[in-house]
Design an enzyme around this catalytic site. Structure first.
Site, mmCIF file in Angstrom:
data_model
loop_
_atom_site.group_PDB
_atom_site.id
_atom_site.type_symbol
_atom_site.label_atom_id
_atom_site.label_comp_id
_atom_site.label_asym_id
_atom_site.label_seq_id
_atom_site.Cartn_x
_atom_site.Cartn_y
_atom_site.Cartn_z
ATOM 1 N N ASP A 315 1.090 -1.356 -0.140
ATOM 2 C CA ASP A 315 0.705 0.066 0.062
ATOM 3 C C ASP A 315 0.728 1.537 -0.349
ATOM 4 O O ASP A 315 1.565 1.329 1.010
ATOM 5 C CB ASP A 315 -0.535 -0.114 1.630
ATOM 6 C CG ASP A 315 -1.800 1.035 1.574
ATOM 7 O OD1 ASP A 315 -2.566 1.154 0.562
ATOM 8 O OD2 ASP A 315 -1.715 1.871 1.107
ATOM 9 N N ASN A 323 -2.298 12.296 -4.115
ATOM 10 C CA ASN A 323 -3.242 12.907 -5.035
ATOM 11 C C ASN A 323 -3.850 14.571 -4.592
ATOM 12 O O ASN A 323 -4.615 15.093 -5.587
ATOM 13 C CB ASN A 323 -5.190 11.813 -4.847
ATOM 14 C CG ASN A 323 -4.261 11.370 -5.972
ATOM 15 O OD1 ASN A 323 -4.074 11.608 -7.090
ATOM 16 N ND2 ASN A 323 -5.606 10.314 -5.954
ATOM 17 N N HIS A 328 -5.260 14.092 -10.113
ATOM 18 C CA HIS A 328 -5.295 12.959 -10.541
ATOM 19 C C HIS A 328 -4.077 12.443 -11.217
ATOM 20 O O HIS A 328 -3.812 11.401 -11.254
ATOM 21 C CB HIS A 328 -6.828 12.919 -10.683
ATOM 22 C CG HIS A 328 -7.924 12.686 -9.959
ATOM 23 N ND1 HIS A 328 -7.534 11.823 -8.668
ATOM 24 C CD2 HIS A 328 -8.493 13.700 -9.408
ATOM 25 C CE1 HIS A 328 -8.577 12.106 -7.840
ATOM 26 N NE2 HIS A 328 -9.085 13.295 -8.197
ATOM 27 N N ASP A 332 -1.657 9.579 -10.685
ATOM 28 C CA ASP A 332 -1.810 8.139 -11.336
ATOM 29 C C ASP A 332 -0.437 8.222 -11.667
ATOM 30 O O ASP A 332 0.329 6.723 -11.987
ATOM 31 C CB ASP A 332 -2.917 8.797 -12.868
ATOM 32 C CG ASP A 332 -3.693 8.738 -12.839
ATOM 33 O OD1 ASP A 332 -4.523 7.994 -11.745
ATOM 34 O OD2 ASP A 332 -4.450 9.088 -13.753
ATOM 35 N N GLU A 358 -4.393 2.363 -4.760
ATOM 36 C CA GLU A 358 -3.029 2.617 -4.653
ATOM 37 C C GLU A 358 -2.720 0.921 -3.908
ATOM 38 O O GLU A 358 -1.690 1.373 -2.635
ATOM 39 C CB GLU A 358 -2.452 3.649 -3.510
ATOM 40 C CG GLU A 358 -3.478 3.860 -2.084
ATOM 41 C CD GLU A 358 -4.741 4.296 -1.400
ATOM 42 O OE1 GLU A 358 -4.691 4.492 -0.228
ATOM 43 O OE2 GLU A 358 -5.050 3.881 -2.662
#
Length: 438
Positions: A315, A323, A328, A332, A358
């Site tokens: 994680d 973010n 975003h 990404d 994630e």
């Protein structure tokens, strides 16, 4: 002339077709006259039932029977600022320790329940045993199918449709239910229940269940119409057999047509296979997605064979902050590069997937726990020291849970243990690797 006309009419194909059409219409109408299939559960003598609730500050349950035989109870929720639950449960088909009863042929539930209290919604639920997943002797592992109904709609003639029920999200999350177990299923129903919406409002809530009845069909409409369809198909096949001699010249053309259809079907099959493979790939990272990993596990680690395997659940720490600060698109990009780092540190025999958000899952076949921990630590250090070209000031860390199995426990149990280890890694401050307890 008239004398000869009527016999020829009765023997004509149009006359027979008209007769069959009349019979078909009659058969469709008859279905509406069939009696409904009903199963009356309440009132009924000696049906197992119980009430449940959290304890109050004095240690006493916040629920009591006001009429045990009449299925009436009272929830007295204490106003202590904590969330509480209170409800009623009735066993079906023998209850806990049995495989329950099949309710798939039933469509609705007629419920007559009296309620007085301050709650705005009541929850109705069915619990069913999932063979191969639930523990038949543990009610809590039974799937929780529920529907919430506003109190204003709860009257003497309340009708619940089984299609309204959905599997509770807390049950899916708590038991890490795989995809195939996360949809409603009414084949092995153990219990029916009513409880207050969580968290329950303080105060007194009075219930009385007067009637509980399941209503369905002896023969489904689909099966009934299928029978009519089979009749027509049989009639067509017989008519076709009689006319076969006249169609000999057309057989060659028909074979050519079927050959073209076969070629088209082959192309469709190739397209289907292509899109199936695409459906198992995460479009952002190019890794397997959850469905793809599930199929990989089912193919290479069948439950009837014991194989040594390790699992790592990864994680990205504080990804929401990443973010929020990078947007975003930046998030990404971080996901892509972290996934590439993870994949670059795996062997050819390993399989890595994006589990969601994630979170990533790494499956290490024929790998002992100690070796899996070393791999996980190398991966953690690699990510922690990586410099993102687009974001020079950014430092990303990951938390990892590691576990191993010799094949004697199901994969979902191994995942649950490793996921708990990941949770412990995050609880201890993140950017660390924790091994799952055996």
């Amino acid at each position: 002339m008239t004398y000869r006309f009527y016999p020829s009419l009765r023997q004509s194909g149009i006359y027979k077709l008209f007769l069959y059409c009349l019979l078909t219409v009659a058969a469709m109408y008859i279905y509406e006259l069939l009696p409904a299939k009903k199963m009356l559960v309440v009132p009924s003598a000696n049906i197992p039932h119980y009430i449940y609730a959290d304890p109050n500050s004095a240690g006493e349950p916040m629920v009591s029977w006001t009429d045990f035989e009449g299925l009436a109870w009272e929830c007295n929720i204490e106003d202590d600022g904590k969330p509480h639950t209170c409800g009623f449960n009735i066993f079906l088909g023998g209850g806990q320790g049995t495989e329950g009863i099949d309710l798939t042929s039933y469509k609705t539930i007629n419920v007559d329940v009296n309620y007085s209290g301050s709650d705005q919604r009541l929850r109705f639920y069915l619990r069913n045993y999932e063979p191969g997943f639930s523990d038949i002797n543990d009610m809590q592992t039974a799937k929780f199918n529920n529907v919430n109904v506003p109190v204003k709609y709860i009257k003497n003639d309340l009708v619940l449709s089984l299609s309204e029920f959905s599997v509770a999200e807390w049950w899916v999350t708590q038991y890490a239910a795989p995809r195939e177990n996360s949809l409603p299923d009414f084949r092995h129903v153990i219990a029916f229940g009513i409880d207050l919406s969580y968290a329950s409002l303080p105060g007194k809530h009075n219930f009385k269940l007067n009637r509980l009845e399941f209503v369905g069909e002896w023969v489904s409409r689909a099966d009934w119409y299928l029978g009519i369809l089979v009749f027509w198909l049989s009639a067509i096949m017989i008519a076709g057999a009689v006319s076969l001699a006249r169609l000999t010249k057309k057989v060659r053309l028909e074979e050519q047509r079927l050959e073209r259809l076969a070629n088209q079907n082959s192309l469709l099959a190739q397209e289907t296979d292509k899109y199936k493979k695409l459906s198992m790939i995460d479009p952002l990272t190019g890794l397997l997605n959850r469905q793809g990993l599930s199929e990989y596990i089912e193919q290479y680690f069948p439950v009837d064979k014991e194989k040594l395997v390790s699992m790592v659940v990864i994680d990205i720490d504080h990804f929401k902050k990443i973010n929020d600060s990078l947007g975003h698109e930046g998030g990404d990009l971080v996901l892509k590069q972290v996934s590439q780092l993870i994949q670059s540190n795996t062997r050819q025999s390993d399989q890595v997937a994006r589990w969601g958000g994630e979170e990533f899952v790494l499956v290490l076949p024929d790998t002992r726990l100690d070796d899996a921990v070393l791999i996980a630590e190398e991966m953690r250090a690699l990510v922690a020291t990586y410099n993102f070209d687009q974001f020079p000031e950014l430092r990303v860390t990951i938390s990892l849970g590691v576990g191993a199995s010799d094949g004697k426990i199901p994969f979902h149990q191994l995942f649950r243990r490793v996921d708990m280890a990941l949770y412990e890694a995050k609880a201890q401050g993140r950017n660390r690797t924790i091994s799952a307890s055996v």
